[in-house]
Scaffold this active site. Structure first.
Site, PDB file in Angstrom:
ATOM      1  N   THR A 123       0.807  -1.414   0.196  1.00  0.00           N
ATOM      2  CA  THR A 123      -0.020   0.053   0.143  1.00  0.00           C
ATOM      3  C   THR A 123       0.951   1.251  -0.110  1.00  0.00           C
ATOM      4  O   THR A 123       1.998   1.172   0.656  1.00  0.00           O
ATOM      5  CB  THR A 123      -0.864  -0.044   1.060  1.00  0.00           C
ATOM      6  OG1 THR A 123      -0.124   0.181   2.417  1.00  0.00           O
ATOM      7  CG2 THR A 123      -1.734  -1.195   1.210  1.00  0.00           C
TER       8      THR A 123
ATOM      9  N   GLU B 137      -5.832  -4.113   0.003  1.00  0.00           N
ATOM     10  CA  GLU B 137      -5.818  -5.236   1.092  1.00  0.00           C
ATOM     11  C   GLU B 137      -6.937  -5.964   0.482  1.00  0.00           C
ATOM     12  O   GLU B 137      -7.257  -7.116   1.176  1.00  0.00           O
ATOM     13  CB  GLU B 137      -6.153  -4.586   2.497  1.00  0.00           C
ATOM     14  CG  GLU B 137      -5.085  -4.118   2.932  1.00  0.00           C
ATOM     15  CD  GLU B 137      -4.796  -2.537   3.000  1.00  0.00           C
ATOM     16  OE1 GLU B 137      -5.326  -1.975   1.963  1.00  0.00           O
ATOM     17  OE2 GLU B 137      -3.923  -1.853   3.612  1.00  0.00           O
TER      18      GLU B 137
ATOM     19  N   LYS C 213     -13.975  15.039  14.980  1.00  0.00           N
ATOM     20  CA  LYS C 213     -14.814  14.823  16.049  1.00  0.00           C
ATOM     21  C   LYS C 213     -15.140  15.702  17.143  1.00  0.00           C
ATOM     22  O   LYS C 213     -14.288  16.112  17.828  1.00  0.00           O
ATOM     23  CB  LYS C 213     -14.111  13.435  16.764  1.00  0.00           C
ATOM     24  CG  LYS C 213     -14.004  12.127  16.067  1.00  0.00           C
ATOM     25  CD  LYS C 213     -13.181  11.033  16.732  1.00  0.00           C
ATOM     26  CE  LYS C 213     -13.289   9.934  15.886  1.00  0.00           C
ATOM     27  NZ  LYS C 213     -12.154   9.250  15.820  1.00  0.00           N
TER      28      LYS C 213
ATOM     29  N   TRP D 228     -19.365  13.085  15.033  1.00  0.00           N
ATOM     30  CA  TRP D 228     -18.524  13.089  13.814  1.00  0.00           C
ATOM     31  C   TRP D 228     -19.079  14.041  12.753  1.00  0.00           C
ATOM     32  O   TRP D 228     -20.307  14.066  12.473  1.00  0.00           O
ATOM     33  CB  TRP D 228     -18.552  11.711  13.104  1.00  0.00           C
ATOM     34  CG  TRP D 228     -17.703  10.675  14.392  1.00  0.00           C
ATOM     35  CD1 TRP D 228     -17.506  10.845  15.584  1.00  0.00           C
ATOM     36  CD2 TRP D 228     -17.276   9.218  14.172  1.00  0.00           C
ATOM     37  NE1 TRP D 228     -16.767   9.736  16.256  1.00  0.00           N
ATOM     38  CE2 TRP D 228     -16.576   8.768  15.140  1.00  0.00           C
ATOM     39  CE3 TRP D 228     -17.318   8.461  12.894  1.00  0.00           C
ATOM     40  CZ2 TRP D 228     -16.129   7.694  15.280  1.00  0.00           C
ATOM     41  CZ3 TRP D 228     -16.779   7.360  12.775  1.00  0.00           C
ATOM     42  CH2 TRP D 228     -16.230   6.915  14.093  1.00  0.00           C
TER      43      TRP D 228
END
Ligand code: ADP
Length: 543
Positions: free
Chosen positions: A187, A332, A441, A446
Site C-alpha cells: 500500500t 488489502e 470529532k 462526527w
C-alpha cells in the site's frame, strides 16, 4: 462428510491455460514504450509465460522467491504476472510513483530475487541502485533499445527479449496448494511505511470471478477492456485475470495516459470498457470537449480509487452516451470491495437522483461482507444516515501484512478495519463519508470532511478544497476549511461559508477558511491530509 468432487486447486496458471485453450485467438494489445502497437493473443501469452518461467529458473528464481516489477501496463508485464505465480514464485508489483526512498525500502523489505524494469524507469533504477539489495535487473525491452543504467558493483543487467529468445517453452504448469502466495503489493503508505499485501492463487481466482460478474465489470468474451488503473498498483483491479477468465480482449495502454492518447487508443482498439481513477477521466473529458472528438465504441467507464466527481457521471452520460460506473476497493481487498450497479428500485431514476445515487461506492461483491460500527465496535443501522468505521471480511481480504503473524490485521471477530468511514443505505449501498483518520470529532459527534469538501468545490471560485480536524479548546476538534482559488479568482471566505446554508447542520460549518496556493497530494494523487494536519492542527489554539 466431505463432498466427492474433484480436488482441483484454483491455480492462476489454469486461468491462463483456459484462455489459451478456449479463447486462444482473443487479442492482447499493448502500446509500447516506443509508442508502437504490439498485438498477440491469449495463446501467445500462455506460451510466452511458460518460456519466461525458463528464464526465471535460469536467473535462480525458485518457489516462494519474489520477482519485482517496475512497469507500466504492457504485455511483458502481463507475462511476469502469470509466469512468476505459475512456477510458485511471487510477482511483486512496485509503484514507481512512490518516493525513491520508499521504493528502495520496499525492494529490500521484499528481498527481491530479480527486478523487471520498463525502459522509462531506467533513471529511477540508477538513482536507487546503491541502496537496493537485488542483484539482477532485467530491462523489459530488446537489445537495441537498452537504456543507459548505472548499477552498483555486483549487479547485472539483462534484456528481456534477449533472455526470452534464448529460452525454451517446454515448461508444464505444476499443481500445488491454492493457498500458496502468488503476488505481493505494498500500500502506498499514506500512513507510515508501506505495508505488503500478499495474495494467494485462491484469493486471486475468487476475486477474478467476482469482478467479472454482470453487476460488477460484466466481463465477457466480446468485451474489449482497457485498464488504465496500473498493473503496478492494486493488480489493475484484477482485470489481467478477469479478461483471461472470460476470454475478452485486453488492451494495455503503456505510459501515455493523457486525454489525447486515451481517446486515440480507446477508438483505435474498439474498447468497450475502461477502468481508472477520476483524474484520467477528467483529462479525457477535457480533451473530447476541446477537440469535438467522440468515443465510438466505449459503453462504460469504470471509476474508482477516489470519490467519483458528479461532473464525470453527468458529462459522459449527457454529452457522449457513456455510462460512468463507480466502485470502491483497496490494496488489502485484492482490490475490489463494492460496485454500484442498480437494484430494481434504482432502475430508471431521473437524472439528478441517478447521479446522486452513483456517487455511492456501491454494494458488496458476493463472497465478502461488510458492516459499519461506532467507536465502541457496535454495529450501526443501514439507514443511509448513520456513519461509522467500515469493516470487511472474506476470502480475498488480507488477514495480515507481509512479514506479520497470520490474522494480525484483524479484530477479535475476524473483521478487517478498512480505515474508511461510511454509511450503508437500506438497499445495501455503501457510501464513504471519510477516512477514519480524517473524520472530525466535534463534541463527541462526527463530522464528515468529504461532505464539507464536496460542498466547498461547488463554489465558483474554488478549485480544490480540504477539510481537516483542528484542535479546539471546547469541542476537541472543529473543521477547518483549506481552499485553493480557481486561476484568476479570489476567494471570499464569507461567500464560501454561505453555500453551506441549508446543506448541512449548522454545527458542521467550518469555523474558519484558509486560502492556499495549492494542496499537497500523495503518490496516488490523493489529498495528503497528514501534512495539512501537522501544519494547521493548532489553528484554533492560536486564535
Ligand atoms: P493508498 O491510498 O494507500 O494507495 P489504496 O490504493 O489501497 O491505498 O486505496 C484505498 C483507499 O482509497 C480506500 O480505503 C478509500 O479510502 C479510497 N478509495 C478507493 N476507492 C474509492 C472510491 N470509489 N471513493 C472514495 N474513496 C475511494
Amino acid at each position: 462428510m466431505l463432498g466427492l468432487m474433484q480436488p482441483h486447486a484454483l491455480m492462476i496458471s489454469s486461468i491462463l491455460t483456459h484462455a489459451a485453450r478456449h479463447h486462444g485467438s482473443a487479442e492482447v494489445v499493448s502500446r509500447t514504450h516506443e509508442n508502437t502497437t504490439h498485438r498477440y493473443t491469449w495463446r501467445d501469452v500462455e506460451a510466452r509465460s511458460r518460456r519466461l518461467v525458463r528464464v526465471l529458473q535460469k536467473l535462480g528464481v525458485g518457489a516462494g522467491d519474489r520477482v519485482g516489477t517496475l512497469a507500466w501496463n504492457g504485455y511483458r508485464h502481463l507475462e511476469v504476472y502469470y509466469a512468476a505465480p505459475g512456477m510458485q514464485a511471487i510477482c511483486h508489483t512496485i509503484n514507481p510513483r512512490l518516493h525513491p526512498d520508499d521504493i528502495a525500502y520496499i525492494i529490500n523489505h521484499a528481498d527481491e530475487k530479480v527486478l523487471f524494469v520498463d525502459v522509462s524507469f531506467a533513471p529511477l533504477v540508477t538513482a536507487i541502485a546503491p541502496k537496493i539489495s537485488v542483484k539482477t535487473i532485467v530491462m523489459m525491452t530488446d537489445p537495441e533499445h537498452m537504456p543507459d543504467v548505472s548499477l552498483a558493483p555486483g549487479m547485472t543487467l539483462a534484456s528481456y527479449d534477449q533472455l526470452m529468445d534464448a529460452a525454451d517453452d517446454d515448461y508444464a504448469w505444476p499443481m500445488f496448494d491454492e493457498s500458496t502466495a502468488s503476488a505481493l503489493c505494498y500500500t502506498s503508505g499514506t500512513t507510515g511505511r508501506p505495508k505488503g499485501v500478499l495474495y494467494s492463487h485462491r484469493s486471486t481466482w475468487l476475486h477474478a470471478y467476482a469482478v467479472s460478474l454482470p453487476d460488477v465489470l460484466c466481463c465477457r468474451a466480446t468485451s474489449r477492456v482497457l485498464p488504465v488503473v496500473p498493473m503496478f498498483h492494486v493488480n489493475a483491479w484484477g482485470i489481467p485475470y478477469a479478461t483471461a477468465l472470460t476470454g475478452g480482449a485486453l488492451v494495455l495502454p503503456g505510459r501515455h495516459l493523457d486525454g489525447a492518447s486515451m481517446a486515440a487508443i480507446l477508438n483505435e482498439e474498439r474498447v468497450t470498457l475502461t477502468c481508472g481513477v477520476p483524474t484520467v477521466w477528467l483529462g479525457l473529458l477535457q480533451h473530447l470537449r476541446a477537440t469535438g472528438e467522440r468515443l465510438h465504441t466505449v459503453e462504460r467507464i469504470m471509476t474508482g480509487g477516489s470519490a467519483a466527481p458528479p461532473l464525470l457521471i453527468d458529462a459522459f452520460r449527457d454529452e457522449y452516451g457513456v455510462r460512468v460506473e463507480h466502485g470502491w476497493g483497496m490494496t488489502e481487498l485484492s482490490p475490489v470491495g463494492t460496485y454500484n450497479a442498480p437494484k430494481v428500485a434504482q432502475v430508471g431514476l431521473p437524472n439528478p437522483d441517478a447521479t446522486r445515487h452513483m456517487l455511492k461506492q456501491g454494494r458488496i461483491l458476493p463472497g465478502i461482507d461488510m458492516k459499519i460500527v461506532d467507536g465502541d465496535g457496535k454495529e450501526l443501522p443501514w439507514d443511509g444516515v448513520a456513519f461509522g468505521d467500515l469493516k470487511v471480511r472474506g476470502p480475498w481480504i488480507a488477514g495480515a501484512y507481509y512479514g506479520d503473524e497470520p490474522g494480525s490485521a484483524l479484530d477479535k471477530d475476524g473483521w478487517f478495519a478498512t480505515g474508511d468511514v461510511a454509511t450503508i443505505d437500506p438497499d445495501g449501498f455503501m457510501e464513504i463519508t471519510d477516512r477514519s483518520k480524517d473524520v472530525i470529532k466535534s463534541g463527541g459527534e462526527w463530522i464528515s470532511s468529504i461532505t464539507l469538501e464536496n460542498i466547498a468545490v461547488s463554489h465558483p471560485d474554488v478549485a480544490e478544497a480540504a477539510v481537516i480536524a483542528a484542535i479546539h479548546p471546547k469541542w476537541d476538534e472543529r473543521p477547518l476549511l483549506l481552499v485553493v482559488p480557481r486561476p484568476g479568482r479570489t476567494v471570499d471566505k464569507a461567500s464560501v461559508l454561505a453555500i453551506y446554508e441549508g446543506k448541512v447542520a449548522k454545527w458542521w460549518l467550518p469555523d474558519d477558511v484558509v486560502v492556499l496556493p495549492e494542496l499537497p497530494h500523495t503518490a496516488t494523487g490523493k489529498l495528503l491530509k497528514t501534512s495539512l494536519r501537522s501544519q494547521f492542527r493548532d489553528h484554533y489554539q492560536k486564535a
